[in-house]
Design a protein around this motif. Structure first.
Motif, short mmCIF file in Angstrom:
data_model
loop_
_atom_site.label_atom_id
_atom_site.label_comp_id
_atom_site.label_asym_id
_atom_site.label_seq_id
_atom_site.Cartn_x
_atom_site.Cartn_y
_atom_site.Cartn_z
N ARG A 152 81.57 68.62 -62.35
CA ARG A 152 81.39 70.07 -62.40
C ARG A 152 80.14 70.44 -63.19
O ARG A 152 79.36 71.30 -62.79
N ASP A 153 79.92 69.75 -64.32
CA ASP A 153 78.75 70.03 -65.15
C ASP A 153 77.45 69.55 -64.50
O ASP A 153 76.43 70.22 -64.60
N ALA A 154 77.49 68.40 -63.86
CA ALA A 154 76.28 67.82 -63.29
C ALA A 154 75.89 68.42 -61.94
O ALA A 154 74.70 68.56 -61.64
N ASP A 155 76.87 68.79 -61.13
CA ASP A 155 76.59 69.26 -59.77
C ASP A 155 77.70 70.19 -59.30
O ASP A 155 78.61 69.76 -58.57
N PRO A 156 77.64 71.45 -59.69
CA PRO A 156 78.72 72.39 -59.36
C PRO A 156 78.97 72.52 -57.85
O PRO A 156 80.12 72.67 -57.44
N ARG A 157 77.95 72.47 -57.04
CA ARG A 157 78.13 72.60 -55.59
C ARG A 157 78.94 71.43 -55.03
O ARG A 157 79.90 71.62 -54.28
N THR A 158 78.59 70.22 -55.41
CA THR A 158 79.33 69.05 -54.96
C THR A 158 80.75 69.07 -55.51
O THR A 158 81.70 68.73 -54.82
N HIS A 159 80.89 69.48 -56.76
CA HIS A 159 82.22 69.60 -57.35
C HIS A 159 83.09 70.51 -56.50
O HIS A 159 84.24 70.19 -56.19
N GLN A 160 82.56 71.66 -56.10
CA GLN A 160 83.33 72.61 -55.30
C GLN A 160 83.72 72.01 -53.95
O GLN A 160 84.85 72.19 -53.48
N ARG A 161 82.82 71.28 -53.32
CA ARG A 161 83.11 70.67 -52.02
C ARG A 161 84.23 69.63 -52.15
O ARG A 161 85.16 69.60 -51.34
N ILE A 162 84.15 68.78 -53.16
CA ILE A 162 85.19 67.76 -53.35
C ILE A 162 86.50 68.43 -53.76
O ILE A 162 87.57 68.05 -53.25
N GLY B 42 96.91 57.83 -59.42
CA GLY B 42 95.53 57.36 -59.52
C GLY B 42 94.76 58.26 -60.46
O GLY B 42 95.05 59.45 -60.57
N VAL B 43 93.77 57.68 -61.15
CA VAL B 43 92.97 58.45 -62.10
C VAL B 43 91.50 58.31 -61.76
O VAL B 43 91.01 57.20 -61.52
N VAL B 44 90.81 59.44 -61.73
CA VAL B 44 89.36 59.48 -61.52
C VAL B 44 88.75 60.10 -62.77
O VAL B 44 89.03 61.25 -63.09
N ALA B 45 87.92 59.33 -63.47
CA ALA B 45 87.29 59.82 -64.69
C ALA B 45 85.83 59.35 -64.73
O ALA B 45 85.48 58.33 -64.13
N GLU B 46 85.03 60.13 -65.43
CA GLU B 46 83.64 59.76 -65.71
C GLU B 46 82.75 59.67 -64.48
O GLU B 46 81.72 59.02 -64.54
N ALA B 47 83.10 60.28 -63.38
CA ALA B 47 82.24 60.28 -62.19
C ALA B 47 81.44 61.59 -62.19
O ALA B 47 82.02 62.66 -62.19
N ALA B 48 80.10 61.48 -62.17
CA ALA B 48 79.26 62.66 -62.31
C ALA B 48 78.37 62.93 -61.10
O ALA B 48 77.49 63.77 -61.16
N ASP B 49 78.59 62.22 -60.00
CA ASP B 49 77.87 62.54 -58.77
C ASP B 49 78.80 62.29 -57.58
O ASP B 49 79.89 61.75 -57.74
N GLU B 50 78.37 62.70 -56.41
CA GLU B 50 79.24 62.64 -55.24
C GLU B 50 79.68 61.22 -54.91
O GLU B 50 80.88 60.95 -54.74
N GLN B 51 78.74 60.29 -54.82
CA GLN B 51 79.10 58.92 -54.44
C GLN B 51 80.00 58.26 -55.47
O GLN B 51 80.96 57.58 -55.12
N ALA C 276 89.99 49.60 -46.30
CA ALA C 276 88.59 49.21 -46.14
C ALA C 276 87.84 50.08 -45.14
O ALA C 276 86.63 50.24 -45.25
N TYR C 277 88.53 50.66 -44.18
CA TYR C 277 87.84 51.48 -43.17
C TYR C 277 87.37 52.82 -43.72
O TYR C 277 86.63 53.54 -43.07
N TYR C 278 87.77 53.17 -44.93
CA TYR C 278 87.35 54.42 -45.55
C TYR C 278 85.84 54.43 -45.70
O TYR C 278 85.25 53.52 -46.27
N ALA C 279 85.22 55.45 -45.19
CA ALA C 279 83.78 55.65 -45.37
C ALA C 279 83.61 56.67 -46.50
O ALA C 279 84.34 57.64 -46.58
N ALA C 280 82.67 56.43 -47.35
CA ALA C 280 82.50 57.28 -48.53
C ALA C 280 81.80 58.59 -48.17
O ALA C 280 80.65 58.81 -48.52
N ASP C 281 82.52 59.46 -47.47
CA ASP C 281 82.04 60.82 -47.25
C ASP C 281 83.24 61.75 -47.24
O ASP C 281 84.39 61.31 -47.19
N LEU C 282 82.98 63.04 -47.31
CA LEU C 282 84.08 63.99 -47.45
C LEU C 282 84.99 64.05 -46.24
O LEU C 282 86.20 64.24 -46.37
N ASP C 283 84.44 63.89 -45.04
CA ASP C 283 85.29 63.91 -43.85
C ASP C 283 86.27 62.74 -43.85
O ASP C 283 87.45 62.90 -43.54
N ALA C 284 85.78 61.56 -44.21
CA ALA C 284 86.65 60.39 -44.28
C ALA C 284 87.68 60.54 -45.38
O ALA C 284 88.84 60.16 -45.21
#
Length: 107
Positions: free
Chosen positions: A76-86, A19-28, A42-50
């Motif tokens: 990483r450039d837009a939100d370093p804190r969220t980048h680190q969490r993910i 799988g490839v994830v590109a061009e995503a600049a925020d958590e959601q 489908a049961y996946y909830a869009a949060d880090l715990d899920a």
């Protein structure tokens, strides 16, 4: 050949599911892109715990190695804190063995 192209080529050589994830600049956007890239149920909830729970399971995917290629620079450039969490969540889910070994490659 770009770094992403090289990463895809190498991943296809060693993983059954890529799988490839590109061009995503925020958590959601990043969580949604991971969901699409790995075709999570489908049961996946869009949060880090899920996300962490889904990545520990991966039973909906075919047996074999799974690799997620993450172009992480935009987040990483837009939100370093969220980048680190993910990044921590993804790194914590990596495992070299089992029916569906999981690996993350950052580009």
């Amino acid at each position: 050949m770009t770094d992403l192209s090289r990463a895809r080529t190498r991943a296809r050589e060693r993983a059954r599911t890529v799988g490839v994830v590109a061009e995503a600049a925020d958590e959601q956007a990043t969580l949604a892109a991971i969901s699409r890239a790995l075709d999570v149920p489908a049961y996946y909830a869009a949060d880090l715990d899920a996300l962490a729970a889904c990545l520990r399971d991966l039973s909906w995917l075919p047996v074999g190695p799974v690799e997620l290629i993450w172009v992480d620079g935009p987040l990483r450039d837009a939100d370093p804190r969220t980048h680190q969490r993910i990044a921590s969540t993804l790194d914590g889910a990596c495992r070299p063995d089992g029916e569906r070994p999981f690996r993350v490659t950052r580009v």
